[in-house]
Design a protein around this motif. Structure first.
Motif, PDB file in Angstrom:
ATOM      1  N   ARG A  60       9.192  14.477 -21.250  1.00  0.00           N
ATOM      2  CA  ARG A  60       9.323  13.056 -20.969  1.00  0.00           C
ATOM      3  C   ARG A  60       8.193  12.334 -21.694  1.00  0.00           C
ATOM      4  O   ARG A  60       7.016  12.658 -21.481  1.00  0.00           O
TER       5      ARG A  60
ATOM      6  N   ARG B 185       7.070   6.588 -20.763  1.00  0.00           N
ATOM      7  CA  ARG B 185       8.163   6.391 -19.802  1.00  0.00           C
ATOM      8  C   ARG B 185       7.742   6.718 -18.371  1.00  0.00           C
ATOM      9  O   ARG B 185       8.510   6.489 -17.427  1.00  0.00           O
TER      10      ARG B 185
ATOM     11  N   SER C   7       7.923  13.971 -12.826  1.00  0.00           N
ATOM     12  CA  SER C   7       8.982  13.621 -11.892  1.00  0.00           C
ATOM     13  C   SER C   7       9.784  14.863 -11.567  1.00  0.00           C
ATOM     14  O   SER C   7       9.963  15.742 -12.408  1.00  0.00           O
TER      15      SER C   7
ATOM     16  N   ALA D 164      14.837  11.815 -15.314  1.00  0.00           N
ATOM     17  CA  ALA D 164      13.650  11.157 -15.877  1.00  0.00           C
ATOM     18  C   ALA D 164      13.252  11.735 -17.226  1.00  0.00           C
ATOM     19  O   ALA D 164      12.446  11.144 -17.932  1.00  0.00           O
TER      20      ALA D 164
END
Length: 126
Positions: free
Chosen positions: A99, A103, A107, A112
């Motif tokens: 990720r 952003r 998570s 995500a």
């Protein structure tokens, strides 16, 4: 963008160990939050653990606490999952995911994460 390739899966007996690797390339490893997920047949994809560039780990799913250890070698652009005392219920396809840091942080929600590896199968026999 970052490319992810998992390896290290296999078939072990209960109580055994495996070390999964997630090798990355194509972008700055430090720009990504990295996570491990798993998915057993008929079940939803489950967040196992997650780590930041600094190596800080934010969570382990309760079922793997004290048995699994996430780590990353930033010099090798690789993330690991050391799995000890494996149980039959740990059997699943294991995925690494990335990720972008802009952003957000770690998570447990697979939605995500924007980048995924192809997965590596873990089988645990009783």
């Amino acid at each position: 963008q970052l490319e992810l390739v998992e390896s290290g899966g296999g078939s072990v007996q209960a109580g055994g160990s495996l070390r999964l690797s997630c090798a990355t390339s194509g972008d700055m490893f430090s720009s990504y939050v990295m996570g491990w997920f798993r998915q057993a047949p008929g079940k939803e994809r489950e967040g196992v653990s997650c780590t930041y560039w600094t190596g800080i780990t934010t969570y382990y799913v309760d079922s793997v606490k004290d048995r699994f250890t996430i780590s990353r070698d930033n010099a090798k652009n690789t993330m690991y999952l050391q799995m000890n005392s494996l149980k039959p219920e740990d059997a699943a396809m294991y995925y690494c995911a990335a990720r972008p840091r802009y952003r957000g942080g770690c998570s447990r929600d697979p939605n995500a994460y924007t980048l995924w590896g192809q997965g590596t199968q873990v089988t645990v026999s009783s």
